[in-house]
Design an enzyme around this catalytic site. Structure first.
Site, PDB file in Angstrom:
ATOM      1  N   LYS A 178      -9.707   0.991  -1.785  1.00  0.00           N
ATOM      2  CA  LYS A 178      -9.864   0.559  -0.419  1.00  0.00           C
ATOM      3  C   LYS A 178     -11.318   1.013   0.269  1.00  0.00           C
ATOM      4  CE  LYS A 178      -7.300   1.145   3.951  1.00  0.00           C
ATOM      5  NZ  LYS A 178      -5.947   1.643   4.367  1.00  0.00           N
ATOM      6  N   GLU A 233       0.845  -1.214  -0.076  1.00  0.00           N
ATOM      7  CA  GLU A 233      -0.120   0.178   0.118  1.00  0.00           C
ATOM      8  C   GLU A 233       0.847   1.290   0.027  1.00  0.00           C
ATOM      9  OE1 GLU A 233      -3.779   1.718   2.639  1.00  0.00           O
ATOM     10  OE2 GLU A 233      -1.985   0.567   3.615  1.00  0.00           O
ATOM     11  N   CYS A 263      -5.018  -3.592   3.145  1.00  0.00           N
ATOM     12  CA  CYS A 263      -4.827  -3.073   4.550  1.00  0.00           C
ATOM     13  C   CYS A 263      -5.861  -3.406   5.532  1.00  0.00           C
ATOM     14  CB  CYS A 263      -4.093  -1.604   4.800  1.00  0.00           C
ATOM     15  SG  CYS A 263      -3.134  -1.506   6.198  1.00  0.00           S
TER      16      CYS A 263
END
Length: 307
Positions: free
Chosen positions: A137, A61, A171
């Site tokens: 995300k 990321e 993440c």
């Protein structure tokens, strides 16, 4: 939900062989210009392909964030928009590398400005023909919102390739079981999880949850994080990472549920071979069979995710 078929895959092959993944444990350090980033990225992709025969390369990321170190506005909301302006060059670079090496490149994440001016933290998934898909995300941490005004996306991509059906979650997203289960219900066999954490606690949240997702969904989960220091960029100064590939915890897999794991906090590339047929044997014949034994009569999950 977006289901994408890889045009380089005819759909006639049996996905029951070996898959080789390369996870880049990437050092965050200041970069003066885009060409420096391109040189580093090219080194890793070429090494993964030419020296290790990888089918998939995973970057962490925020892999382009070191470019902020050369910008006057650095870590501000204005800086993230200036970084997003480099998207065409970033796409051109990654697309070319994927074509040249004939593999899939999961390009960590990079800020993308949407048509409504919202900024999303997106993982661009490049295919061997150079085309790409964008996985935003979904769940945004407080620091991302406060520092860069990043907004959460509302779509999930499932990519069918010749080697495996894959998904990507960035993440914090890996810490939400329902997101992974939704991808698994669409048939993914490998989940790629690029991440960026500043301390061991953050790293453990991601990695422990990644291991749990592999066990409960009987999939492989490959992770890659950032390491090192990035001076002068607020919110991205320190990093803790340890790339790993997690497996179900059962016969036929590594005894600790970890196919491979890098040494922490050093820049390196982790390479692992995965057997897709082992997943399907475990799902039908394993000691426990979480997917088969789900109590759908008690727990029903209805996703409401736009394409």
């Amino acid at each position: 939900m977006t289901l994408v078929k890889d045009e380089t895959h005819s759909g006639t092959e049996e996905r029951n062989g070996k898959v080789r993944v390369a996870c880049i444990q990437y050092a965050m350090r200041g970069l003066g210009e885009f060409d420096e980033l391109a040189e580093r990225v090219r080194f890793f992709v070429e090494s993964a392909a030419e020296n290790h025969g990888a089918d998939f390369v995973l970057f962490p990321e925020f892999m382009t964030m070191p470019l902020l170190s050369a910008m006057k506005v650095k870590g501000s909301k204005r800086g993230i928009r200036e970084l997003a302006e480099l998207t065409p060059r970033f796409v051109e670079l990654m697309s070319k590398l994927a074509r040249e090496q004939g593999l899939h490149v999961i390009a960590g994440s990079h800020p993308i400005v949407r048509s409504d001016e919202r900024i999303e933290n997106c993982s661009l998934i490049f295919k061997p023909d150079g085309d790409y898909e964008c996985q935003p995300k979904l769940h945004i941490t407080p620091s991302e919102t406060e520092a860069w005004d990043i907004a959460g996306g509302n779509s999930m991509v499932v990519l069918e390739t010749a080697k495996a059906k894959i998904g990507v979650l960035i993440c914090y997203d890996v810490e939400f079981p329902e997101a992974v289960r939704h991808l698994v219900d669409q048939g993914i066999e490998i989940l790629f999880g690029p991440y960026c954490t500043d301390d061991r606690q953050g790293h453990l949240r991601v990695s422990t949850c990644a291991a749990a997702r592999a066990i409960e969904n009987q999939i492989y989960v490959a992770t890659a994080g950032c390491v090192g220091e990035l001076e002068g960029v607020p919110g991205l100064d320190l990093h803790y990472g340890q790339a790993a590939v997690f497996t179900p915890s059962d016969l036929g897999f590594a005894r600790d549920g970890i196919a491979a794991q890098a040494d922490p906090n050093v820049e390196t590339m982790l390479v692992a071979d995965l057997d897709i047929s082992s997943l399907h044997r475990a799902r039908s014949e394993g000691t426990v069979r979480p997917l088969r034994d789900r109590r759908r009569d008690l727990f029903e999950f209805r996703a409401n995710l736009g394409a």
